[in-house]
Design an enzyme around this catalytic site. Sequence first.
Site, PDB file in Angstrom:
ATOM      1  CG  HIS A 172      19.645  47.415  40.932  1.00  0.00           C
ATOM      2  ND1 HIS A 172      19.535  47.294  39.579  1.00  0.00           N
ATOM      3  CD2 HIS A 172      20.452  46.405  41.344  1.00  0.00           C
ATOM      4  CE1 HIS A 172      20.232  46.250  39.186  1.00  0.00           C
ATOM      5  NE2 HIS A 172      20.789  45.686  40.239  1.00  0.00           N
ATOM      6  CG  HIS A 200      26.935  37.885  41.070  1.00  0.00           C
ATOM      7  ND1 HIS A 200      27.820  38.938  41.141  1.00  0.00           N
ATOM      8  CD2 HIS A 200      25.755  38.433  40.644  1.00  0.00           C
ATOM      9  CE1 HIS A 200      27.210  40.053  40.791  1.00  0.00           C
ATOM     10  NE2 HIS A 200      25.965  39.778  40.492  1.00  0.00           N
ATOM     11  CD  GLU A 207      23.674  42.960  42.102  1.00  0.00           C
ATOM     12  OE1 GLU A 207      23.989  42.411  41.034  1.00  0.00           O
ATOM     13  OE2 GLU A 207      23.064  44.059  42.160  1.00  0.00           O
ATOM     14  CG  ASP A 244      20.541  39.539  43.339  1.00  0.00           C
ATOM     15  OD1 ASP A 244      21.729  39.849  43.550  1.00  0.00           O
ATOM     16  OD2 ASP A 244      20.076  39.407  42.189  1.00  0.00           O
ATOM     17  CG  HIS A 251      25.875  42.251  36.270  1.00  0.00           C
ATOM     18  ND1 HIS A 251      25.377  43.425  36.796  1.00  0.00           N
ATOM     19  CD2 HIS A 251      25.529  41.282  37.137  1.00  0.00           C
ATOM     20  CE1 HIS A 251      24.740  43.166  37.918  1.00  0.00           C
ATOM     21  NE2 HIS A 251      24.814  41.870  38.151  1.00  0.00           N
ATOM     22  CG  ASP A 278      23.034  38.172  37.949  1.00  0.00           C
ATOM     23  OD1 ASP A 278      22.097  37.687  38.599  1.00  0.00           O
ATOM     24  OD2 ASP A 278      23.763  39.079  38.385  1.00  0.00           O
ATOM     25  CE1 TYR A 333      18.370  39.797  35.547  1.00  0.00           C
ATOM     26  CE2 TYR A 333      20.192  39.324  34.077  1.00  0.00           C
ATOM     27  CZ  TYR A 333      19.694  39.493  35.357  1.00  0.00           C
ATOM     28  OH  TYR A 333      20.543  39.377  36.425  1.00  0.00           O
ATOM     29  CG  HIS A 382      17.753  36.595  38.722  1.00  0.00           C
ATOM     30  ND1 HIS A 382      17.271  36.879  39.975  1.00  0.00           N
ATOM     31  CD2 HIS A 382      18.936  37.242  38.618  1.00  0.00           C
ATOM     32  CE1 HIS A 382      18.138  37.659  40.606  1.00  0.00           C
ATOM     33  NE2 HIS A 382      19.167  37.891  39.807  1.00  0.00           N
TER      34      HIS A 382
HETATM   35 FE1  FEO Z   1      23.951  40.677  39.821  1.00  0.00          FE
HETATM   36 FE2  FEO Z   1      21.162  38.796  40.335  1.00  0.00          FE
HETATM   37  O1  FEO Z   1      22.622  39.856  40.814  1.00  0.00           O
END
Ligand code: FEO
Length: 397
Positions: A28, A82, A84, A86, A148, A167, A195, A228
Site C-alpha cells: 500500500h 490483527h 488487516e 495480510d 497500528h 506487525d 517499517y 513480518h
Molecule cells: Fe497491519 Fe501486516 O498488517
Amino acid sequence: MSDAFTALKISERVYWVGAIDWGLRNFHGYKTSRGSTYNAFLILTDKVTLIDTVKPQFYDEMMSRIRSVIEPSKIDYVVSNHAEMDHSGALPRLAKELNLKKIVASPKGVEALNDHFGMGDALEVVKTGDKLDLGNATLSFIETRMLHWPDSMFAFLEEEGILFSNDAFGMHLATAERYADELDPWIIKREAAKYYANILLHLSPIVLRLLDKFPSYNLDVKMIAPDHGPIWRQDVGTVLQWYRDWAEQKSTNKAVVIYDTMWQSTARMAAAVGGGLTDGGARVELMPLEGAHRSDVVTELLDAGALIVGSPTMNNQIYPTVADVMNYITGLKPKNLVGASFGSYGWSGEATKHLDAMMDAIKVDLVQPGLNVKYVPSEADLAAGRELGLAVAKRIV
Ligand code: FEO
C-alpha cells in the site's frame, strides 16, 4: 496438491507456518524492495492453536506447512492479533474448511473481522490481562490499540516466553532464514527502520507509552515473533531500544534534501543547498525524487534534524512528485525537524509558499521563507542556495 512447504520449529512446541512473498514490491504505497513474509505460528499444545494467518493467495503455502507437522483439522483455536488482510485474509476459508469454533481477537478485532468477513459466532473477545488456557500452556493478551490499527494485539506464550507481536517489531524482508541473528545486521536495522518509519512513525507517542508500560506486564520475553520478517531471539533488547530511539526522534545533524526538477534549475539549487549544508558541518542526504521513493524518504527522516524541500512551480502548484512525497510525510508526522524550501519558477512562484504551509502544518520549524529562483539560477541565486544550506546547518550541527 503435494505439500511443497514445511514448517520450521522455533521452540519446543511452536512452529513457524507462514508464507514468503519473494515478489512483493508494493505494500500500500510502501516500496518493499526485498519482499516480505506473512508469519503464522502453530502452537502444539493440548489445545492446538494457530496465531494469525496469511494473505489469501498464500493459503495453500500456509496449509502445506501446517500439514508438515499436524493434520489441520486438529487446530482448536485461532488467535487473530490483527484484522488487516495480510494476516486475516486466509481466515474465512480456514474457518469454513476446519469448521473452527473459536477465534479470539481483541474487542476491536472482533468488530473488524466481522466488518471484513462477517465471521459470526466463532469469534470471542479477549482483553488485556485475559488468558487463554491451552491445557498444558497459557496464552495471555495485551491490547496494543493503534499500533497500528485499533484492533492490534499481542499474545504471549507464558511457558516459552514468546511474544507474538503482530506487525510491531516486524519488517518487510523475504528470506529463507527465520531469525534476525542469521542475517546481515545492516539490512536488518535498515528494514526494521523502514517499517517503523512507514507504518508507525505517526504513532510514536503511543509507541513510547507502550514501551514505558511494558515492564509492568512482567513478561519474561525470550523471543519476539512478529508477523513480518525475521524472529528476534538473541536481540530482543536491541529491537526494543531501536523502537525507543525511533519513537523519540531526537534531532541529529543530518539534513534530508528532497527535490524534483523540470529543466535542472531546482536541481542546481539543490546542489548549492547541499554544498552549504556540507560546508556548515551537517550530514547531507540529497534525494532527487526521480530516483528516490517516498518510503525511502521517510526512512531517512527517522534520524534526521532537517527537511529541505525543492520544487519547481507547475500550474501554480507544487511539482507532482514533490507533492506526493509531502502528502505522505504529512500523514506520518515526523517530529523535531527544522526546514526550508526552495524552487524555480517562470511567471509565478507558488510552490515554495505551498511547501512552507505544508511544513508549518506538521510543525517543521522553518529557518527562512521559501527561496525562489526565476527560470535559471544566477551565481547570486546559487550563493543564496548555499547560504540557505549554511543557515540550516547552523541549527542542527
Ligand atoms: Fe497491519 Fe501486516 O498488517
